[in-house]
Structures are given as C-alpha cells and as structure tokens.
Motif scaffolding. Structure first.
Motif, PDB file in Angstrom:
ATOM      1  N   GLU A  61       1.241  -1.267  -0.172  1.00  0.00           N
ATOM      2  CA  GLU A  61      -0.018   0.044  -0.201  1.00  0.00           C
ATOM      3  C   GLU A  61       0.634   1.300  -0.554  1.00  0.00           C
ATOM      4  OE1 GLU A  61      -3.164   0.294   0.004  1.00  0.00           O
ATOM      5  OE2 GLU A  61      -3.344  -2.148   0.113  1.00  0.00           O
ATOM      6  N   PRO A  62       0.547   2.055  -0.665  1.00  0.00           N
ATOM      7  CA  PRO A  62       1.573   3.458  -1.141  1.00  0.00           C
ATOM      8  C   PRO A  62       1.478   3.981   0.652  1.00  0.00           C
ATOM      9  CG  PRO A  62      -0.577   3.817  -2.276  1.00  0.00           C
ATOM     10  CD  PRO A  62      -1.089   2.295  -1.406  1.00  0.00           C
ATOM     11  N   VAL A  63       2.372   4.872   0.978  1.00  0.00           N
ATOM     12  CA  VAL A  63       2.590   5.728   2.264  1.00  0.00           C
ATOM     13  C   VAL A  63       2.242   6.864   1.707  1.00  0.00           C
ATOM     14  CG1 VAL A  63       3.721   6.836   4.123  1.00  0.00           C
ATOM     15  CG2 VAL A  63       3.490   3.331   3.075  1.00  0.00           C
ATOM     16  N   GLU A  64       1.755   7.397   2.339  1.00  0.00           N
ATOM     17  CA  GLU A  64       1.571   9.631   1.663  1.00  0.00           C
ATOM     18  C   GLU A  64       1.705   9.660   3.167  1.00  0.00           C
ATOM     19  OE1 GLU A  64       0.232  10.625  -0.968  1.00  0.00           O
ATOM     20  OE2 GLU A  64      -0.446   8.506  -1.267  1.00  0.00           O
ATOM     21  N   TYR A  65       2.939  11.095   2.683  1.00  0.00           N
ATOM     22  CA  TYR A  65       3.786  11.079   4.229  1.00  0.00           C
ATOM     23  C   TYR A  65       4.590  12.769   3.860  1.00  0.00           C
ATOM     24  CZ  TYR A  65       8.734  10.014   1.298  1.00  0.00           C
ATOM     25  OH  TYR A  65       9.475   9.908   1.013  1.00  0.00           O
ATOM     26  N   GLY A  66       4.686  13.474   4.128  1.00  0.00           N
ATOM     27  CA  GLY A  66       4.937  15.077   4.279  1.00  0.00           C
ATOM     28  C   GLY A  66       6.031  14.903   4.214  1.00  0.00           C
ATOM     29  N   ASP A  67       7.178  14.377   5.540  1.00  0.00           N
ATOM     30  CA  ASP A  67       8.922  15.045   5.327  1.00  0.00           C
ATOM     31  C   ASP A  67       9.027  13.151   6.518  1.00  0.00           C
ATOM     32  OD1 ASP A  67       7.974  15.172   8.351  1.00  0.00           O
ATOM     33  OD2 ASP A  67       8.329  17.110   8.402  1.00  0.00           O
TER      34      ASP A  67
END
Length: 185
Positions: free
Chosen positions: A104-110
């Motif tokens: 599953e793709p992970v959405e992350y900022g930093d």
C-alpha cells in the motif's frame, strides 16, 4: 492450512536440483487448493544463523505454488550475493517463507511524518525512486531496529545512497505471515 507445507515445498524445490526429481504440482494443488491462488512470497535461507539467500516477489503475479518453487530455487542458486548452494550446505539449511500482503502506498510529508507512520517489526517497506527500488521484509527490523539505520541501509540497497529520504521517494508498506523451519541437522 499448516504453514509447514510452505517450507516443505521450498525445501523440495531446492532438493530437485540435486536429485533430478520434480515436485508433484498436481498433488500439492489438489491437496492444498489455496496454493493455486496468486500470492507473493519471499524465501529466506539461513545457514548457521547467517543469511545464505533471499529472493522473493513483491507483487503477486503467479500461483503461490509457482512463486514458492521459483523463489526457493532462485534463493538457493541465483542470489547474486552468494555462490550457488552446495549439497553439503543444503543438509544444514534453515528455510523461512514470508507471504506478503499487497503493498500500500504511504502518503507522508517529511521524514518525521514518515517515522510516525512506519511500524517497526510490523511493516515491510518498499522504497522507489525512478528506476531505483529496494525492499526490506519486516524481519529486517530485528537487525536494523532504528528508523534512520533501516532507511539508510534500504537506500544503499536501492543504489541511491544512505540518505534516501532526502529525495522524498515513493514508499509502500506491506505485512507478512512468516513460516519458519528449523535446521535439518
């Protein structure tokens, strides 16, 4: 289904090379129909508690039976980090099979954000940047237990250096069901 069947199939797939035999696919598929389902797996070989080969599929693309056979054979004879497995080593080998969930793709900022999302010892991680890609199974957390070390080594494995998160690569996670066989002494 008893998980030992997975390690048994992997062992038989390697043994074929030495004995010139062939796995009875019809027997396994009729006895364990779930082996016909598309599933991704990794086969990890250890000798004296040290890695001796590890090859797998990240995405399911064939039956679990075919993936087990192919990955066991590749881990034993085609892992570029090791010479082909000898018959003497085979008799002392321990085999582990990991069945993977769909990544599953992970959405992350930093990096700080990502460190709060990733679950050590639970998540396997795929790191992708352009044509570069690498994965670590969740078991790798046992050796690289802190976030920075884990990702530094993963970046090196992918070929993009020891600070891969500075490039904000694509990150995917998956989990595994792990089945272990003890050494055959």
């Amino acid at each position: 289904m008893n998980g030992s069947i997975y390690t048994q199939i992997a062992r038989n797939a390697i043994q074929e090379q030495y004995e010139g035999t062939s796995i009875d696919r019809d027997f396994y598929l009729s006895t364990y129909p779930e082996l016909s389902q598309e599933k991704a797996c990794f086969v990890t070989l250890t000798l004296n508690n040290r890695l001796r080969g590890c090859i797998g599929s990240i995405i399911a693309h064939q039956s679990l039976l075919d993936d087990l056979i192919s990955n066991a054979h590749s881990a034993a004879f085609h892992d570029p980090r090791f010479p082909p497995l000898s018959k003497e080593e085979f008799s002392q080998l321990s085999i582990e099979v990991s069945l993977l969930t769909h990544p599953e793709p992970v959405e992350y900022g930093d990096r700080v954000d990502l460190a709060h999302i990733i679950r050590p010892h639970v998540d396997g991680v795929i790191l992708r940047l352009g044509k570069y890609q690498a994965t670590f199974l969740p078991q790798v957390w046992d050796e690289l237990s802190d976030f920075e070390s884990f990702f530094s080594h993963l970046g090196m494995k992918a070929g993009i250096g020891n600070d891969p998160l500075s490039y904000h690569p694509e990150i995917y996670t998956y989990q595994v069901q792990k089945y272990e066989e003890q050494s055959h002494d």
